[in-house]
Design an enzyme around this catalytic site. Structure first.
Site, PDB file in Angstrom:
ATOM      1  N   LYS A  14       0.831  -1.212   0.000  1.00  0.00           N
ATOM      2  CA  LYS A  14       0.000   0.000   0.000  1.00  0.00           C
ATOM      3  C   LYS A  14       0.862   1.258   0.000  1.00  0.00           C
ATOM      4  CE  LYS A  14      -2.469  -0.874   3.724  1.00  0.00           C
ATOM      5  NZ  LYS A  14      -2.056  -2.206   4.195  1.00  0.00           N
ATOM      6  N   ARG A  87     -10.287   0.292   8.604  1.00  0.00           N
ATOM      7  CA  ARG A  87      -9.744  -1.010   8.951  1.00  0.00           C
ATOM      8  C   ARG A  87     -10.776  -1.943   9.552  1.00  0.00           C
ATOM      9  NH1 ARG A  87      -4.217   0.127   9.003  1.00  0.00           N
ATOM     10  NH2 ARG A  87      -2.864  -1.648   9.405  1.00  0.00           N
ATOM     11  N   ARG A 126      11.295  -6.386   5.253  1.00  0.00           N
ATOM     12  CA  ARG A 126      11.211  -4.967   5.614  1.00  0.00           C
ATOM     13  C   ARG A 126      11.709  -4.736   7.036  1.00  0.00           C
ATOM     14  NH1 ARG A 126       5.372  -2.019   5.501  1.00  0.00           N
ATOM     15  NH2 ARG A 126       5.114  -3.072   7.476  1.00  0.00           N
ATOM     16  N   ARG A 132      10.774  -0.367  12.369  1.00  0.00           N
ATOM     17  CA  ARG A 132       9.444  -0.338  12.993  1.00  0.00           C
ATOM     18  C   ARG A 132       9.352  -1.415  14.052  1.00  0.00           C
ATOM     19  NH1 ARG A 132       4.529   0.289   8.745  1.00  0.00           N
ATOM     20  NH2 ARG A 132       3.603  -1.151  10.240  1.00  0.00           N
ATOM     21  N   ARG A 143      -0.926  -8.993  13.363  1.00  0.00           N
ATOM     22  CA  ARG A 143      -1.466  -8.014  12.411  1.00  0.00           C
ATOM     23  C   ARG A 143      -2.243  -8.721  11.309  1.00  0.00           C
ATOM     24  NH1 ARG A 143       3.986  -5.354  11.301  1.00  0.00           N
ATOM     25  NH2 ARG A 143       2.993  -4.203   9.622  1.00  0.00           N
TER      26      ARG A 143
END
Ligand code: ADP
Length: 187
Positions: A14, A87, A126, A132, A143
């Site tokens: 995204k 969401r 990532r 993060r 998640r």
């Protein structure tokens, strides 16, 4: 004026495709994840409240993100790309109301489809560079569960309105962008 939702699981791409869309169509990019991370980085009261929730891979409460979105729509005059919002179905319903309050409607929802194994592979990749704190194996699984339970029904909500556009999110980044551009120009 276009108002678009970009939709997909964590790791679906995204962020990458959002950069392309806002640049090409001159939209404001509103990412609830980015806005929330900024609160944490700035160590605001809100940031302190939500850090644990985000680190656990859970959703923060609807009130918090809805207030952010309300303000963003209020201040925008270009059209918005919503990223990370809505969401869950409750947030989707509120988004329709907030847009209507400002005389707007949602143009479409662009859904990036990527298989689960590839999502996990990308997020772990990532994690090596993102810094993060929610990019670790345990949180990634949470998640994805949150996504499957709460977020996926949002796709059906927009499909019912005839606003869901499915894009194959696997493969060449440029091909995916081209498919998205095609869909937006067909609106
Ligand atoms: P990703 O799509 O990779 O999961 P985001 O940056 O969109 O990353 O979101 C990171 C975290 O921020 C989520 O796991 C959640 O805790 C919180 N968050 C972001 N957007 C929302 C939202 N609309 N409602 C509730 N929580 C949200």
């Amino acid at each position: 004026m276009k108002n678009i939702v970009i939709f997909g699981a964590p790791g679906a791409g995204k962020g990458t495709q959002s950069d392309f869309i806002v640049e090409k169509y001159g939209l404001s990019h509103i990412s609830t994840g980015d806005l929330l991370r900024k609160e944490i980085a700035d160590q605001t009261e809100l940031g302190k409240r939500i850090k644990g929730i985000m680190d656990a891979g859970q959703l923060v409460s609807d009130d918090i993100v809805i207030e952010m979105i309300d303000k963003a729509i209020e201040h925008d005059n270009k059209g918005i790309l919503f990223d990370g919002f809505p969401r869950n179905v409750a947030q989707a319903e509120v988004l329709d109301q907030l847009l209507a309050k400002h005389g707007r409607t949602l143009s479409c929802m662009i859904r990036l489809d990527v298989p689960r194994e590839e999502l996990i592979r990308r997020m772990l990749e990532r994690a090596k560079v993102s810094g993060r704190s929610d990019d670790n194996e345990e949180t990634i699984k949470h998640r994805l569960v949150e996504y499957e339970n709460k977020t996926l029904p949002v796709a059906a909500y927009y499909a019912k309105q005839g606003k869901e556009v499915k894009i194959n999110g696997l493969g060449d980044i440029k091909r995916i962008s081209d498919d998205i551009a095609h869909a937006i120009e067909a609106l």
